[in-house]
Design a protein around this motif. Sequence first.
Motif, PDB file in Angstrom:
ATOM      1  N   LEU A   1     -28.409 -36.797  -6.841  1.00  0.00           N
ATOM      2  CA  LEU A   1     -27.064 -37.541  -6.622  1.00  0.00           C
ATOM      3  C   LEU A   1     -26.619 -37.356  -5.365  1.00  0.00           C
ATOM      4  O   LEU A   1     -26.001 -38.336  -4.751  1.00  0.00           O
ATOM      5  CB  LEU A   1     -26.295 -37.284  -7.725  1.00  0.00           C
ATOM      6  CG  LEU A   1     -24.958 -38.045  -8.144  1.00  0.00           C
ATOM      7  CD1 LEU A   1     -25.477 -39.496  -8.786  1.00  0.00           C
ATOM      8  CD2 LEU A   1     -24.400 -37.368  -9.348  1.00  0.00           C
ATOM      9  N   ALA A   2     -26.610 -36.358  -4.733  1.00  0.00           N
ATOM     10  CA  ALA A   2     -26.043 -36.005  -3.502  1.00  0.00           C
ATOM     11  C   ALA A   2     -26.859 -36.713  -2.235  1.00  0.00           C
ATOM     12  O   ALA A   2     -26.295 -37.136  -1.369  1.00  0.00           O
ATOM     13  CB  ALA A   2     -26.187 -34.534  -3.148  1.00  0.00           C
TER      14      ALA A   2
ATOM     15  N   GLU B   1     -19.715 -38.697 -11.987  1.00  0.00           N
ATOM     16  CA  GLU B   1     -19.541 -39.643 -10.680  1.00  0.00           C
ATOM     17  C   GLU B   1     -21.134 -40.416 -10.672  1.00  0.00           C
ATOM     18  O   GLU B   1     -21.065 -41.245 -10.058  1.00  0.00           O
ATOM     19  CB  GLU B   1     -19.421 -38.731  -9.344  1.00  0.00           C
ATOM     20  CG  GLU B   1     -20.888 -37.861  -8.967  1.00  0.00           C
ATOM     21  CD  GLU B   1     -20.801 -36.398  -9.583  1.00  0.00           C
ATOM     22  OE1 GLU B   1     -21.513 -35.623  -9.051  1.00  0.00           O
ATOM     23  OE2 GLU B   1     -20.206 -36.334 -10.677  1.00  0.00           O
ATOM     24  N   ALA B   2     -21.586 -40.089 -11.654  1.00  0.00           N
ATOM     25  CA  ALA B   2     -23.111 -40.859 -11.769  1.00  0.00           C
ATOM     26  C   ALA B   2     -23.019 -42.156 -12.405  1.00  0.00           C
ATOM     27  O   ALA B   2     -22.322 -42.151 -13.324  1.00  0.00           O
ATOM     28  CB  ALA B   2     -24.008 -39.856 -12.437  1.00  0.00           C
TER      29      ALA B   2
ATOM     30  N   GLY C   1     -29.349 -51.148  -6.405  1.00  0.00           N
ATOM     31  CA  GLY C   1     -28.694 -49.800  -5.978  1.00  0.00           C
ATOM     32  C   GLY C   1     -27.446 -49.604  -6.866  1.00  0.00           C
ATOM     33  O   GLY C   1     -26.680 -48.558  -6.557  1.00  0.00           O
ATOM     34  N   GLU C   2     -27.329 -50.232  -8.228  1.00  0.00           N
ATOM     35  CA  GLU C   2     -26.065 -49.768  -8.812  1.00  0.00           C
ATOM     36  C   GLU C   2     -26.190 -48.556  -9.753  1.00  0.00           C
ATOM     37  O   GLU C   2     -25.474 -48.596 -10.866  1.00  0.00           O
ATOM     38  CB  GLU C   2     -25.758 -51.159  -9.578  1.00  0.00           C
ATOM     39  CG  GLU C   2     -25.340 -52.008  -8.582  1.00  0.00           C
ATOM     40  CD  GLU C   2     -24.939 -53.410  -9.296  1.00  0.00           C
ATOM     41  OE1 GLU C   2     -25.266 -53.401 -10.634  1.00  0.00           O
ATOM     42  OE2 GLU C   2     -24.630 -54.480  -8.705  1.00  0.00           O
ATOM     43  N   VAL C   3     -27.573 -48.053  -9.921  1.00  0.00           N
ATOM     44  CA  VAL C   3     -27.779 -46.986 -10.889  1.00  0.00           C
ATOM     45  C   VAL C   3     -28.398 -45.697 -10.393  1.00  0.00           C
ATOM     46  O   VAL C   3     -29.226 -45.783  -9.279  1.00  0.00           O
ATOM     47  CB  VAL C   3     -28.922 -47.535 -11.885  1.00  0.00           C
ATOM     48  CG1 VAL C   3     -29.413 -46.347 -12.825  1.00  0.00           C
ATOM     49  CG2 VAL C   3     -28.716 -48.708 -12.511  1.00  0.00           C
ATOM     50  N   ASP C   4     -27.693 -44.579 -10.769  1.00  0.00           N
ATOM     51  CA  ASP C   4     -28.125 -43.340 -10.204  1.00  0.00           C
ATOM     52  C   ASP C   4     -29.199 -42.702 -11.211  1.00  0.00           C
ATOM     53  O   ASP C   4     -30.026 -41.852 -10.702  1.00  0.00           O
ATOM     54  CB  ASP C   4     -26.830 -42.378 -10.111  1.00  0.00           C
ATOM     55  CG  ASP C   4     -25.970 -43.002  -8.895  1.00  0.00           C
ATOM     56  OD1 ASP C   4     -26.528 -43.306  -7.938  1.00  0.00           O
ATOM     57  OD2 ASP C   4     -24.706 -43.097  -9.174  1.00  0.00           O
TER      58      ASP C   4
END
Length: 721
Positions: A405-406, A494-495, A521-524
Motif C-alpha cells: 500500500l505504501a 486508506e486502502a 489504478g483505482e484498486v489497491d
Amino acid sequence: MQSIRVWLDVPLRGAFTYLHPQPLPSGQRVRVAFGNREMCGVVDNSVPPQVLDEARCKPILAVLDELPPLPEALLQQVRFAARYYLHPQGQALFTALPTALREPRAVTLADRQSYRLNAAGLAAEPSARSTVQRQLWQALQQAQSRAALRRVHPQATAFLRQRLAAGHLDILPWQAPPLQVAAALTLNDEQQAALDAVAAKLGRFGAFLLHGITGSGKTEVYLQLIARVLAAGQQALVIIPEINLTPQLIARFAQRFPASHIVCLHSGLSDGERLQGWVDAWQGVADIVIGTRLAVFTPLPRAGLVIVDEEHDGSFKQQDGLRYHARDLAVWRANQAQVPVLLGSATPSLETVANVEAGRYHRLLLSARAHGSARLPRIRLVDTRRLKLVDGLSEPVIAALQQRLARREMSLLFINRRGYSPVLACTACGWTSACKHCSARMVLHLSARQLRCHHCGAQQRVPLQCPACGNPDVQPLGEGTQRLEEALRRLLPEARILRIDRDSTSHKAAWDAVYQRVHAGEVDILLGTQMLAKGHDFGALSLVVVLGSDGGLYSADYRASERLFAQLLQVSGRAGRAELAGDVIVQTNWPEHPLYLALMQHDFDGFAASQLQERREAGFPPAASQVILRADAPQYHEAEAFLQQVLALCGELPPPLSVFGPAPALMARLAGRERAQLTFEAPQRPALHAWLRALLPQLDALARKAPRQLRWSLDVDPQEI
C-alpha cells in the motif's frame, strides 16, 4: 407417406417414427406431437427404419425450414458423444443446440444481406418534401446492411419493404471484409518454436500441449496461429473455462483482428444472442468463435484450428445431463476435421500429462515469462500454528499488505469461500448452521442477514438465538470474502478494496467494470475466490496472499491434491507479470506438506510425476478408466436398493472389470435427495465401455420398474466422486 426417423429431447434411447408426404434430409428440424405436447425434433436418416403400422404413426406437423438442415459433422459428433458417454442420443443432440433451436417453432435471425438501389430505384427519386425517404434513398446508392440503414433512420425497415416490393433494390449476399491483422509482439525462441510446430500441422490433425508457466505468453502464440488460419480462409475455435475470462480475451482478439467477425458463446448471453452467434459460425460468417464448454459443438464449415485454454480446468466437465468433457470432445473433433488442436495450461491435467508420456500429444514448453523483466514470484509459507490471527490474517500478511500500500502496488487476497463466514455455531451446545436439504453447512451472509446454502440455494434468516438450546451467543466461525473485506477496511482504512466473488459479479457487465477499475489504478487490494485464480493479467499486481487452502489437503476425493496445486500455482502466477517483482504468501498449518514444498519451487513436473505414480499404484485414472452409476431418491435406502438390483443384474463381472459400492456420494444429501453410487473400473477403457453398452438395455428396463421418484445417471470419466 414416408416413414421419417426423428430424435426428440426425451430420456429414451431410440428415435421415433413419424410420417410425411416427402422424404426429409438428415438434420432437418421439424415440429411433432409427442404425447399431449408439441416438441421440436431432428430428422436422422442414418437410423435404421422400423417396421411399424402406419395407422399408429403420427404425421409431422411442420417442417421448420427457415434454416438449412443441421450439418452432418455435428450429427456425427453427437452420435460419438452419446455413444461414448452412454447417454440417449436425442438428449445429447438437443444439448448441443442453442436453446432457441430446441423449441418447436421457427427462429428469426439478423439480416446479413446488403441492399443497393438498381437502375429502376435510382430513377424513382423521392420528392424533396419526403425528407426521411430521401435520406434512405441517398444512403442506398451505396450497399447498406439493414442494421446500417436503421442507424440512418428508424423507419428503414418499412422503406426497404416498400422498395423491395417495387423491385427497386438489388440484394447482395454477405461478403467477408479483407483480413486485417494488427502488429504482433515479438516471440521469444520457445514461443516461436511452439508456433512453428503447430503451424506445420495446419491442414492435418495433431494434438499439442502448450505447457507454459503463468505469464509465458500462451495467448500471443494463440493469436499468431489464428492469424495464419484466417489468412488461409479458415475458422478458429477457442474454448475457455469461465465467462469472466471473456471480456479481456475478446478485447485482445478484437484489437489483433479488427475486421474479423468474432463470436462469443456462453451462458451469459440471451437466447437470441447465442443463436445468432451459433448460426453465424455455422454459416461461415464468423471467423473466430470464443466460448465456454458448450461451444465445442458449434458447427464450423471452414474449421482450421481448435484451442482449449486452461485445459486442466474442472468447468470443462458437464455435471448433469450429457456429462461430456469439452477438452476431450475438442480433441476428437479436431481429429475428425483433420485440424490441429492446442491445449494450453500452466498446470496441465494429469490425463493430459499421461497422454504426453504415451506419445499421443506433443508437449511444447514455455519456461520463461514473456515480459522481458518479469520473473516467477517468490513463494513463502507462513506457519500459522503458533501465530495469532486477526480475522484470519497473520501479522506477516498484514505487514506485507501495508508495504504494498505504501509503495502504491496492488495486492490480491485469495480465499475460496464467499459469504461472511462458512458456518454459524452455538458456543454452548455446539449447534452449527446445517442445511436441512444437503450434507453441508449454511454460509453466513451478514449484510443480507441470511444463512445460505451454496449447494441447493436454500435461504433462511439468521437466528437471534441457538435453535437447539436457546443460547443467544451464536458466533460465526471461519472467514469468507465478506468478513475479510470488513477486516481489511478496519485494518487498512486508506486502502481501496474490491471484492470479487459470485455475489459481487452477478450482473452482466460486472467484469468489464472490474477491469476498468483495475487498469485505471483505482484498486489497491483485490479480494476474491477462484474466479481470480486463472487467466487474468493485472500488471500492477505484486503480492498474492492465499488463505484457507489447507482444507484441500483433507478431501476424500483423490483429485483434490491435483486441483489444489493447480489452483495455488495459477493464483500465484497473477503476481509479478510485468516490471514489478512478485511475492506470494501462503498461510498454512502444514508448511512441511509435500504439496506446499513443490509449490514453493514452482515444481509442477515433480508434483505431477509423484501424483501419477500414486494413481498408478492405486489403480485410479488416468491409469485406469472409471464410470460412476449414481442414483438419488428422497430416502437413502431407495437409492441403495436400486443399486443393489443393478449389482445383481451385473452378476460376476468379467476380469479385469471391477465394481465398488453401493456407497454414499461424498455429499450424500443434496437438495433434499439422498445420493448413492456404484463405481465401475477397468485398466482399459474399451472393455469397460463395451460391457456397459451391452448392459444398458437391461439397466433401462430395471429403471422403468423403479419408483417414480428415483433418478439415475451414468458419469463417464467422472471428475467428482
